[in-house]
Motif scaffolding. Structure first.
Motif, PDB file in Angstrom:
ATOM      1  N   LEU A 166       0.840  -1.202   0.000  1.00 50.33           N
ATOM      2  CA  LEU A 166       0.000   0.000   0.000  1.00 50.33           C
ATOM      3  C   LEU A 166       0.876   1.254   0.000  1.00 50.33           C
ATOM      4  O   LEU A 166       1.847   1.331   0.754  1.00 50.33           O
ATOM      5  CB  LEU A 166      -0.907   0.015   1.243  1.00 50.33           C
ATOM      6  CG  LEU A 166      -1.989  -1.064   1.279  1.00 50.33           C
ATOM      7  CD1 LEU A 166      -2.739  -1.015   2.608  1.00 50.33           C
ATOM      8  CD2 LEU A 166      -2.964  -0.872   0.117  1.00 50.33           C
ATOM      9  N   PRO A 167       0.558   2.228  -0.830  1.00 45.67           N
ATOM     10  CA  PRO A 167       1.384   3.431  -0.919  1.00 45.67           C
ATOM     11  C   PRO A 167       1.416   4.200   0.399  1.00 45.67           C
ATOM     12  O   PRO A 167       0.367   4.430   1.007  1.00 45.67           O
ATOM     13  CB  PRO A 167       0.703   4.254  -2.033  1.00 45.67           C
ATOM     14  CG  PRO A 167      -0.656   3.675  -2.186  1.00 45.67           C
ATOM     15  CD  PRO A 167      -0.592   2.249  -1.757  1.00 45.67           C
ATOM     16  N   GLY A 168       2.632   4.549   0.829  1.00 54.09           N
ATOM     17  CA  GLY A 168       2.771   5.369   2.037  1.00 54.09           C
ATOM     18  C   GLY A 168       2.732   4.583   3.330  1.00 54.09           C
ATOM     19  O   GLY A 168       2.952   5.133   4.403  1.00 54.09           O
ATOM     20  N   VAL A 169       2.425   3.271   3.250  1.00 55.99           N
ATOM     21  CA  VAL A 169       2.323   2.453   4.465  1.00 55.99           C
ATOM     22  C   VAL A 169       3.667   1.789   4.731  1.00 55.99           C
ATOM     23  O   VAL A 169       4.302   1.258   3.826  1.00 55.99           O
ATOM     24  CB  VAL A 169       1.222   1.381   4.320  1.00 55.99           C
ATOM     25  CG1 VAL A 169       1.214   0.449   5.529  1.00 55.99           C
ATOM     26  CG2 VAL A 169      -0.135   2.048   4.159  1.00 55.99           C
ATOM     27  N   ARG A 170       4.089   1.829   6.001  1.00 57.22           N
ATOM     28  CA  ARG A 170       5.312   1.135   6.382  1.00 57.22           C
ATOM     29  C   ARG A 170       4.971   0.117   7.462  1.00 57.22           C
ATOM     30  O   ARG A 170       4.196   0.408   8.375  1.00 57.22           O
ATOM     31  CB  ARG A 170       6.302   2.173   6.924  1.00 57.22           C
ATOM     32  CG  ARG A 170       7.485   1.529   7.571  1.00 57.22           C
ATOM     33  CD  ARG A 170       8.706   2.431   7.649  1.00 57.22           C
ATOM     34  NE  ARG A 170       9.803   1.573   8.030  1.00 57.22           N
ATOM     35  CZ  ARG A 170      10.728   1.884   8.941  1.00 57.22           C
ATOM     36  NH1 ARG A 170      10.726   3.070   9.496  1.00 57.22           N
ATOM     37  NH2 ARG A 170      11.666   1.023   9.253  1.00 57.22           N
ATOM     38  N   THR A 171       5.541  -1.068   7.335  1.00 55.28           N
ATOM     39  CA  THR A 171       5.297  -2.081   8.357  1.00 55.28           C
ATOM     40  C   THR A 171       6.622  -2.668   8.809  1.00 55.28           C
ATOM     41  O   THR A 171       7.627  -2.530   8.124  1.00 55.28           O
ATOM     42  CB  THR A 171       4.315  -3.159   7.836  1.00 55.28           C
ATOM     43  OG1 THR A 171       4.120  -4.125   8.854  1.00 55.28           O
ATOM     44  CG2 THR A 171       4.838  -3.846   6.601  1.00 55.28           C
ATOM     45  N   TRP A 172       6.634  -3.305   9.973  1.00 53.64           N
ATOM     46  CA  TRP A 172       7.863  -3.869  10.529  1.00 53.64           C
ATOM     47  C   TRP A 172       7.743  -5.390  10.599  1.00 53.64           C
ATOM     48  O   TRP A 172       6.632  -5.906  10.741  1.00 53.64           O
ATOM     49  CB  TRP A 172       8.109  -3.280  11.929  1.00 53.64           C
ATOM     50  CG  TRP A 172       8.634  -1.886  11.908  1.00 53.64           C
ATOM     51  CD1 TRP A 172       9.937  -1.506  11.906  1.00 53.64           C
ATOM     52  CD2 TRP A 172       7.860  -0.672  11.879  1.00 53.64           C
ATOM     53  NE1 TRP A 172      10.030  -0.125  11.867  1.00 53.64           N
ATOM     54  CE2 TRP A 172       8.784   0.418  11.849  1.00 53.64           C
ATOM     55  CE3 TRP A 172       6.493  -0.381  11.852  1.00 53.64           C
ATOM     56  CZ2 TRP A 172       8.368   1.743  11.817  1.00 53.64           C
ATOM     57  CZ3 TRP A 172       6.088   0.934  11.806  1.00 53.64           C
ATOM     58  CH2 TRP A 172       7.017   1.991  11.790  1.00 53.64           C
ATOM     59  N   PRO A 173       8.890  -6.080  10.548  1.00 53.68           N
ATOM     60  CA  PRO A 173       8.839  -7.551  10.616  1.00 53.68           C
ATOM     61  C   PRO A 173       8.237  -8.023  11.939  1.00 53.68           C
ATOM     62  O   PRO A 173       8.522  -7.438  12.987  1.00 53.68           O
ATOM     63  CB  PRO A 173      10.317  -7.963  10.538  1.00 53.68           C
ATOM     64  CG  PRO A 173      11.072  -6.766  10.084  1.00 53.68           C
ATOM     65  CD  PRO A 173      10.267  -5.574  10.447  1.00 53.68           C
ATOM     66  N   SER A 174       7.414  -9.054  11.879  1.00 51.55           N
ATOM     67  CA  SER A 174       6.763  -9.547  13.090  1.00 51.55           C
ATOM     68  C   SER A 174       6.933 -11.046  13.240  1.00 51.55           C
ATOM     69  O   SER A 174       6.769 -11.799  12.283  1.00 51.55           O
ATOM     70  CB  SER A 174       5.267  -9.215  13.058  1.00 51.55           C
ATOM     71  OG  SER A 174       4.609  -9.878  14.124  1.00 51.55           O
ATOM     72  N   ALA A 175       7.240 -11.477  14.468  1.00 54.80           N
ATOM     73  CA  ALA A 175       7.280 -12.901  14.811  1.00 54.80           C
ATOM     74  C   ALA A 175       6.119 -13.228  15.745  1.00 54.80           C
ATOM     75  O   ALA A 175       6.127 -14.255  16.412  1.00 54.80           O
ATOM     76  CB  ALA A 175       8.619 -13.230  15.474  1.00 54.80           C
TER      77      ALA A 175
END
Ligand SMILES: *Cc1c(COP(=O)(O)O)cnc(C)c1O
Length: 362
Positions: A290-299
């Motif tokens: 999604l444009p402009g969306v940032r996510t982080w790695p998740s365990a």
């Protein structure tokens, strides 16, 4: 009639508790509930049938087994805890945090944790009047090893809490850094593995060589959140000390029997966890696209993301208007500005969330 209760409370309560807001659980009725890291799937039928059968014969007129010996043995077997370690049970791991701090706090030793992390470490320390030290995480929410070691040397904490994977960021920490931090601590170090079902990493084997380590687990995120069962594993001397102030019947009869039924059929719950892990990967890929969306790695069974600077709270409200409840972390910590946390739900729930999110973005 004198109505001076407010005055009495102001005089009687510990000021830091008086100043705290009550723990707020938002009303989720009618909403797609992706705010609390619950397993979205109902209990597998064989486990439910076994629990119901056990409950039918449960002696509700009697007090529960105060030591819950059968359940502790079942946990040790199911999770392959190291030989020579012991287990303490809590009515949720929240209660274990409270027991630990009741037992180990109070001689002036601080409670220390990286931040942002699970809020109950700070809340319960505050309720008990214990000094609390939050050590900021580094870039991308990695452990800042140098800052942690410096804070440990300076404050000599009675208890260090480290959530692995961390909540609300979802990441695992560098194992070597974690091990060095545990080795440096002068008191107890609790590694909180609440999200154990969603990762293959565990420090349980470290108990054999790190005697100051305690591993805390919960059955909540695996699908037993409504029952409330947490457990703490470590050297029997730690466990016996904390056990002195456990309320004798903290795990009720129905809870003990249902947890036994679930553990005996853990493969079915593991299958649900595997589906949640697959859903996490799909959701992370969709978010990243999604444009402009940032996510982080998740365990873990949730994802931390930001819809962009200045947009967190607006997007949170827009999702809620569309019937999707997630967690707004904006304002919870400076490193979480505009951050939101979404629990991985069923594929249908994840789609509803993504559709609503797409409609909320500019
Ligand atoms: C959810 C959570 C807990 C609480 O678990 P309960 O057993 O339900 O009380 C503990 N630690 C972390 C990091 C959590 O996210």
């Amino acid at each position: 009639m004198a109505d001076d209760i407010a005055e009495r409370l102001a005089r009687l309560m510990r000021p830091e508790v008086l100043a705290q807001p009550a723990y707020h659980v938002p009303d989720a009725s009618g909403l797609v509930k992706l705010d609390a890291m619950e397993n979205p799937y109902p209990w597998p039928a064989p486990a439910l049938d076994a629990a119901l059968a056990a409950w039918r014969g449960a002696p509700l007129n009697r007090y529960p087994d105060p030591s819950a010996a059968v359940l502790r043995a079942a946990l040790a077997g199911a999770y392959d805890t190291p030989p020579g370690s012991a287990i303490l049970l809590g009515n949720g791991s929240d209660e274990i945090i409270q027991m630990l701090l009741l037992a180990l706090g109070g001689r002036g030793g601080a409670v220390l944790a990286p931040e942002p992390s699970f809020v109950m470490y700070r809340s319960i320390a505050t309720w008990l009047g214990l000094p609390y030290v939050g050590v900021p995480l580094g870039a991308d929410f990695a452990l800042d090893e140098a800052a942690m070691l410096a804070a440990i040397a300076r404050h000599r904490p009675a208890v260090v809490f480290i959530a692995s994977p961390n909540n609300p960021t979802g990441n695992l920490f560098d194992p070597q850094a974690l091990e060095r931090i545990i080795a440096a601590a002068p008191g107890a170090v609790v590694v909180d593995e609440a999200y154990g079902p969603f990762t293959d990493f565990t420090v349980l084997p470290w108990l054999a060589r790190q005697p100051q380590l305690l591993v805390m687990r919960t059955l909540s995120k695996m699908g037993l959140a409504g029952l409330r069962l947490g457990w703490l594993c470590g050297d029997p001397r730690w466990i016996e000390a904390v056990n002195k102030l456990r309320l004798p019947y903290n795990i009720n009869v129905l809870n003990q029997q249902a947890a036994l039924a679930a553990l005996a059929r853990r493969a079915d719950f593991d299958a649900q966890a595997a589906a949640i892990r697959a859903g996490r990967a799909a959701l992370a890929a969709a978010l990243a696209a999604l444009p402009g969306v940032r996510t982080w790695p998740s365990a873990a069974n949730f994802l931390l993301f930001t819809p962009g600077a200045g947009r967190g709270p607006v997007v949170f409200e827009a999702l809620k208007r569309q019937g999707v409840l997630i967690k707004n972390l904006h304002g919870a910590h400076p490193q979480l500005a505009d951050c939101l946390r979404v629990t991985v739900g069923t594929p249908e729930e994840n789609h509803r969330f993504l559709d609503a999110l797409r409609a909320s973005l500019p």
